[in-house]
Each structure stands twice: as C-alpha cells, then as structure tokens.
Write a protein that holds these residues in place. Sequence first.
Motif, PDB file in Angstrom:
ATOM      1  N   CYS A 237      32.098  17.797  86.573  1.00  0.00           N
ATOM      2  CA  CYS A 237      32.660  18.351  85.436  1.00  0.00           C
ATOM      3  C   CYS A 237      31.657  18.600  84.343  1.00  0.00           C
ATOM      4  CB  CYS A 237      33.763  17.373  84.710  1.00  0.00           C
ATOM      5  SG  CYS A 237      34.480  18.432  83.392  1.00  0.00           S
ATOM      6  N   GLN A 238      31.504  20.277  83.897  1.00  0.00           N
ATOM      7  CA  GLN A 238      30.673  20.484  83.024  1.00  0.00           C
ATOM      8  C   GLN A 238      31.252  20.675  81.573  1.00  0.00           C
ATOM      9  OE1 GLN A 238      27.353  21.061  83.706  1.00  0.00           O
ATOM     10  NE2 GLN A 238      27.042  22.177  85.448  1.00  0.00           N
ATOM     11  N   GLY A 239      30.923  20.379  80.615  1.00  0.00           N
ATOM     12  CA  GLY A 239      31.448  20.373  79.160  1.00  0.00           C
ATOM     13  C   GLY A 239      30.592  21.281  78.411  1.00  0.00           C
ATOM     14  N   ILE A 240      31.449  22.238  77.569  1.00  0.00           N
ATOM     15  CA  ILE A 240      30.314  22.860  76.584  1.00  0.00           C
ATOM     16  C   ILE A 240      30.964  22.983  75.293  1.00  0.00           C
ATOM     17  CG2 ILE A 240      29.462  24.658  78.065  1.00  0.00           C
ATOM     18  CD1 ILE A 240      31.536  26.491  77.485  1.00  0.00           C
TER      19      ILE A 240
ATOM     20  N   ALA B 204      30.181   7.372  86.727  1.00  0.00           N
ATOM     21  CA  ALA B 204      28.994   8.032  87.516  1.00  0.00           C
ATOM     22  C   ALA B 204      28.540   9.050  86.563  1.00  0.00           C
ATOM     23  CB  ALA B 204      29.646   8.559  88.794  1.00  0.00           C
ATOM     24  N   ASP B 205      27.782   8.777  85.665  1.00  0.00           N
ATOM     25  CA  ASP B 205      27.436   9.842  84.745  1.00  0.00           C
ATOM     26  C   ASP B 205      26.983  11.206  85.418  1.00  0.00           C
ATOM     27  OD1 ASP B 205      24.773   8.917  85.282  1.00  0.00           O
ATOM     28  OD2 ASP B 205      24.243   9.498  83.207  1.00  0.00           O
ATOM     29  N   LYS B 206      26.820  10.924  86.652  1.00  0.00           N
ATOM     30  CA  LYS B 206      26.558  12.030  87.588  1.00  0.00           C
ATOM     31  C   LYS B 206      27.328  13.043  87.705  1.00  0.00           C
ATOM     32  CE  LYS B 206      28.032   9.435  91.561  1.00  0.00           C
ATOM     33  NZ  LYS B 206      27.619   8.159  92.410  1.00  0.00           N
ATOM     34  N   GLN B 207      28.631  12.836  87.495  1.00  0.00           N
ATOM     35  CA  GLN B 207      29.655  13.736  87.741  1.00  0.00           C
ATOM     36  C   GLN B 207      29.989  14.455  86.425  1.00  0.00           C
ATOM     37  OE1 GLN B 207      32.266  10.675  89.558  1.00  0.00           O
ATOM     38  NE2 GLN B 207      33.028  12.443  90.258  1.00  0.00           N
ATOM     39  N   VAL B 208      29.540  14.089  85.306  1.00  0.00           N
ATOM     40  CA  VAL B 208      29.833  14.777  84.232  1.00  0.00           C
ATOM     41  C   VAL B 208      28.597  15.207  83.289  1.00  0.00           C
ATOM     42  CG1 VAL B 208      32.198  14.185  83.742  1.00  0.00           C
ATOM     43  CG2 VAL B 208      30.156  12.906  82.804  1.00  0.00           C
ATOM     44  N   SER B 209      28.440  16.434  82.997  1.00  0.00           N
ATOM     45  CA  SER B 209      27.312  16.756  81.919  1.00  0.00           C
ATOM     46  C   SER B 209      27.835  17.760  80.990  1.00  0.00           C
ATOM     47  CB  SER B 209      26.172  17.420  82.872  1.00  0.00           C
ATOM     48  OG  SER B 209      26.591  18.740  83.024  1.00  0.00           O
ATOM     49  N   PHE B 210      26.989  17.597  79.849  1.00  0.00           N
ATOM     50  CA  PHE B 210      27.466  18.211  78.511  1.00  0.00           C
ATOM     51  C   PHE B 210      26.322  19.152  77.966  1.00  0.00           C
ATOM     52  CE2 PHE B 210      31.540  16.361  78.367  1.00  0.00           C
ATOM     53  CZ  PHE B 210      31.078  15.069  79.160  1.00  0.00           C
TER      54      PHE B 210
ATOM     55  N   SER C  30      36.670  15.834  80.052  1.00  0.00           N
ATOM     56  CA  SER C  30      35.950  15.769  81.245  1.00  0.00           C
ATOM     57  C   SER C  30      35.605  14.537  81.967  1.00  0.00           C
ATOM     58  CB  SER C  30      34.449  16.159  80.688  1.00  0.00           C
ATOM     59  OG  SER C  30      34.477  17.612  80.040  1.00  0.00           O
ATOM     60  N   ARG C  31      35.645  13.465  81.229  1.00  0.00           N
ATOM     61  CA  ARG C  31      35.537  12.084  82.061  1.00  0.00           C
ATOM     62  C   ARG C  31      36.812  11.724  82.666  1.00  0.00           C
ATOM     63  NH1 ARG C  31      32.552  11.313  77.295  1.00  0.00           N
ATOM     64  NH2 ARG C  31      34.636  10.430  76.131  1.00  0.00           N
ATOM     65  N   TYR C  32      37.872  12.189  82.126  1.00  0.00           N
ATOM     66  CA  TYR C  32      39.109  11.840  82.837  1.00  0.00           C
ATOM     67  C   TYR C  32      39.428  12.781  83.936  1.00  0.00           C
ATOM     68  CZ  TYR C  32      44.235  10.704  83.248  1.00  0.00           C
ATOM     69  OH  TYR C  32      45.344  10.567  83.964  1.00  0.00           O
ATOM     70  N   LEU C  33      39.062  13.723  84.060  1.00  0.00           N
ATOM     71  CA  LEU C  33      39.434  14.731  85.207  1.00  0.00           C
ATOM     72  C   LEU C  33      38.383  14.571  86.352  1.00  0.00           C
ATOM     73  CD1 LEU C  33      39.997  18.297  83.169  1.00  0.00           C
ATOM     74  CD2 LEU C  33      41.602  16.787  84.398  1.00  0.00           C
ATOM     75  N   ALA C  34      37.010  14.161  85.636  1.00  0.00           N
ATOM     76  CA  ALA C  34      35.921  13.610  86.572  1.00  0.00           C
ATOM     77  C   ALA C  34      36.590  12.629  87.634  1.00  0.00           C
ATOM     78  CB  ALA C  34      34.841  13.524  86.164  1.00  0.00           C
ATOM     79  N   ARG C  35      37.165  11.628  86.840  1.00  0.00           N
ATOM     80  CA  ARG C  35      37.505  10.304  87.448  1.00  0.00           C
ATOM     81  C   ARG C  35      38.993  10.840  88.266  1.00  0.00           C
ATOM     82  NH1 ARG C  35      37.401   7.673  82.912  1.00  0.00           N
ATOM     83  NH2 ARG C  35      35.415   6.140  82.660  1.00  0.00           N
ATOM     84  N   LYS C  36      39.641  11.442  87.928  1.00  0.00           N
ATOM     85  CA  LYS C  36      40.977  11.790  88.621  1.00  0.00           C
ATOM     86  C   LYS C  36      41.000  12.433  89.820  1.00  0.00           C
ATOM     87  CE  LYS C  36      45.456  14.202  88.081  1.00  0.00           C
ATOM     88  NZ  LYS C  36      46.328  13.014  88.444  1.00  0.00           N
ATOM     89  N   PHE C  37      39.838  13.633  89.815  1.00  0.00           N
ATOM     90  CA  PHE C  37      39.665  14.275  90.816  1.00  0.00           C
ATOM     91  C   PHE C  37      38.423  14.018  91.689  1.00  0.00           C
ATOM     92  CE2 PHE C  37      43.421  16.633  90.079  1.00  0.00           C
ATOM     93  CZ  PHE C  37      43.435  17.393  88.834  1.00  0.00           C
TER      94      PHE C  37
END
Lengths: 122, 344
Positions: free
Chosen positions: B147-150, B170-176, B136-143
């Motif tokens: 990103c939402q993770g479950i 930016a923890d705004k971009q990923v959430s789990f 999630s973190r990798y893809l959020a940064r790359k693109f």
Amino acid sequence: MRLLTHNMLSSNIKGVANGFPFRIDVEKVVEKKVDFNAGFLRNIFPKVEWKAFVDAARTMGYPELPEEADSSLLDSDEFLTKFHHGLLELHLEEGALICPETGRRFPVNKGIPNMLLHEDEV
Amino acid sequence: MTAAFSPTCQHLLTGRLKPQLQFLPPRAPASMRRLTFALASATTRGVEADAKDDGVVLKKGIAEFYDESSGVWEDIWGDHMHHGFYDPGSTVSVSDHRAAQIRMIEEALRFSGISEDPKKRPKSVVDVGCGIGGSSRYLARKFGAKCQGITLSPVQAQRANSLAAAQGLADKQVSFQVADALDQPFPDGQFDLVWSMESGEHMPDKTKFVNELARVAAPGGTIIIVTWCHRDLAPSEESLQPWEKELLNKICNSYYLPAWCSTADYVKLLQSLSLQDIKAADWSQNVAPFWPAVIRSALTWKGLTSMLRSGLKTIKGALAMPLMIEGYKKDLIKFAIITCRKPE
C-alpha cells in the motif's frame, strides 16, 4: 524510503514523456532490519522493474544483485536474501529523487519523499 | 460535464471567535493575516491567476491544518481519521468509534464488490489522502497487499511511517509520501485498488482528481471514493439555494475545503471516463450519529485541553461541527460512497 517505493514512483511533471525511474542522489542511507518473508518476495517479484531496481541498489551502495533476474531465481535462498535486503532493508533517509528527463530534484527528508509539484510543472 | 462548480468558497476570515476563547494567546495570527492578504489580493487579479493562487493557498492551508490537528485527532479518535459507520438512529460514544471506523472500511469494500477470493484480492493499493495511514495499514494487513499512501501533510506522512514501524506491521508493505492527489507520482495502471476515504472533499478540481484516480488504477482495478457531497440538484435547478451556499461556505472556511459537488457530479465524471459498474449510495443516515458524539468528546476536559494546545486552525475546525450537523439535518450535506471498476 525503500527501493520498493522507488520502484513505484514516477515523475509527473507536465510534458515529461518518460519519468521512470528516478535517479537517486544519496546523502544518507540507513539499513533497517526487516523480517524475511519469502512469500511476500515471490509475490512482489513480477511487479518489480528489475533494471531500475538493480541500478538504484547500486547507487545506494549495494551492488550484489544480478543484472538480470527471472522467476527461476526465486527458488534460490541466496537470491531471495539479496532481493530482500535490497528491496526492503535499504532506506534513503536523506537525499533526493531526480527526474530522469528534467533533472528536477524531489527532496527526501527523514525518509519521506516530497513529490509535490510546483504550479508551473503541473 | 455540466458547467463549472460554484466558484471557490470565499474565505470569510473575520475571526469571529466566541467570547470565552478570546483569552487565548494568539497562535499563528501572522499566518492567518498572510492568508487573508493573499486571498484579498488574489481577487483583484484575473480569473486564471485567481484559480492558481487559490490552489496554492488551499494546498498550503490543508497541509498546515492537518500538520496542526493530526496530533489531537489521533489522541481522541485513534489512527483512523474518517467517519464511523453506524446503524441509523443509534446513540454512540467515542469508545464505539474505532469499531465503527473499521466497519466503515469493511462496508465500503463490500459495497464496491471487491472479491474476498484470495486469488482475486488486490495486491497493490493506493490510499489517496492517507492521513496517518489508518486505512493503508488496515488494507495492507487485510489483503496482504502493498500500500502506498499520499498526503499533503508532512507531519502526517511522518506519523504514518512511525505507526507502521511501531505496529510491527511489516513496514515493508506500506509507505507514505508527501504528494498531491491531483498529480500522483505514479505511472499509469499501477494499483488494483484505488482508495479515497474522505479526501475528495479537499480536491479543488474534481475532474482532475477523478482522472488521476482512474489513471493510476490497473485494468480491472477497483476505485472506491467515500466523500462529503452536497445534495443532487433537481433537474430544474442550476445551483444550490443561497442559504445552502452560505452554510457550505462557512464549513469550507473551517476545514480548508474548496467548492462542493454532488454525488451525481462524481457519477457523471466516472461515466465520462468509461469506467464500469458505477455504483453510488447515500450513507448520511449511517454517519449522522458521529457528529454529536464528536462534540461531546470535544467538550470533555481532555478534548478542550487538547484543542487549546493544538492551535487556532484546529479550534476553528471544532467550532464548525454544529454546522456539519445542521447541514446533514437539512439534507444539504450527504455522506456518499461511489465505486466503480476500470475496464480490463
């Protein structure tokens, strides 16, 4: 759980026709500072269900957002600041998300929503 | 869709630990006894009840396995919990591992044909079976995507959130969130990229799993599944050989896996949902160097002490590693990638 997340979650309980948006039962809200990024906000704006967002923000104790918003507002710094705050800086730490149709509670603990369904809801 | 996959692996909880480990204070023996009892009583009831109980027991087992093991895995392997991608035949050490894990992500993206063009990149990503959020973190940064993770594991979701915050990502971009991949808490058509990196093997109902992936994919979105499968059956075969089933059963037991399916089964499922550009490949040669390296790392002082600290489930998982190697060597286990696109 930020409101950005809330805006993307919907109830998947069997038989529910419209599971969006979740109502929010607030027990504890925490404000966490997040770096402002106008580009991100402009990008995400079209994906946000605005009414659900405004209502949720109000429930979380932030009534400052306009009832309606269109993309012309994205040029206003004042709007962007409020948008940023409501979307990213308000965290539901403890509470629950409530299915709008069934009233079923999904607990939120330490900021993490538990969306697992029981066997009979699947 | 061909007839049902082979029945849920029988959990053979005979607790056959190697002699030198018997000095361990029995960790969680009570919950294992409960697990055994639940499964034993389940088999005396009807098939439908069986399936439901097995489902509950499996989900709980998966959650507990990862709650227990996440810490030591992160300690040894870092924040990605998937295989590394290697050049076939290479010898690797654990220090090569992180770069190989990143390469796995990049190779998967490349295989899927996802566009590097900034205008066409995915803006929203779902990481199904997200572990502690490495992908999630990798893809959020790359693109620059959201990103939402479950995951079924509360411990992992917690850790994923902490890592996102700590990495100043930016923890705004990923959430789990804690959620079930078979019942994703998202509306239809939400995500430009649907990512399942080594989680498919945990899904007891492959049909439902693939249906959910397709449901939450946006029109024009890409679905990427990287998972463990068994070999495709020959046209004349109805099922795997008995020895093959036995080997898979033992592995299922240690890793909380339901019945395995083949790459061809996934392709058929995707076809049945009218998904387009379906591509599949066998990357077994590219991950084969991984398991010997893992065993070597487990046998280090750090590896052994970490395992002893974590618990019985983690140890059982570790003891199953030679079985994975056997499975790969005998061409039974395949490391597969399957990708497709949802029609516009």
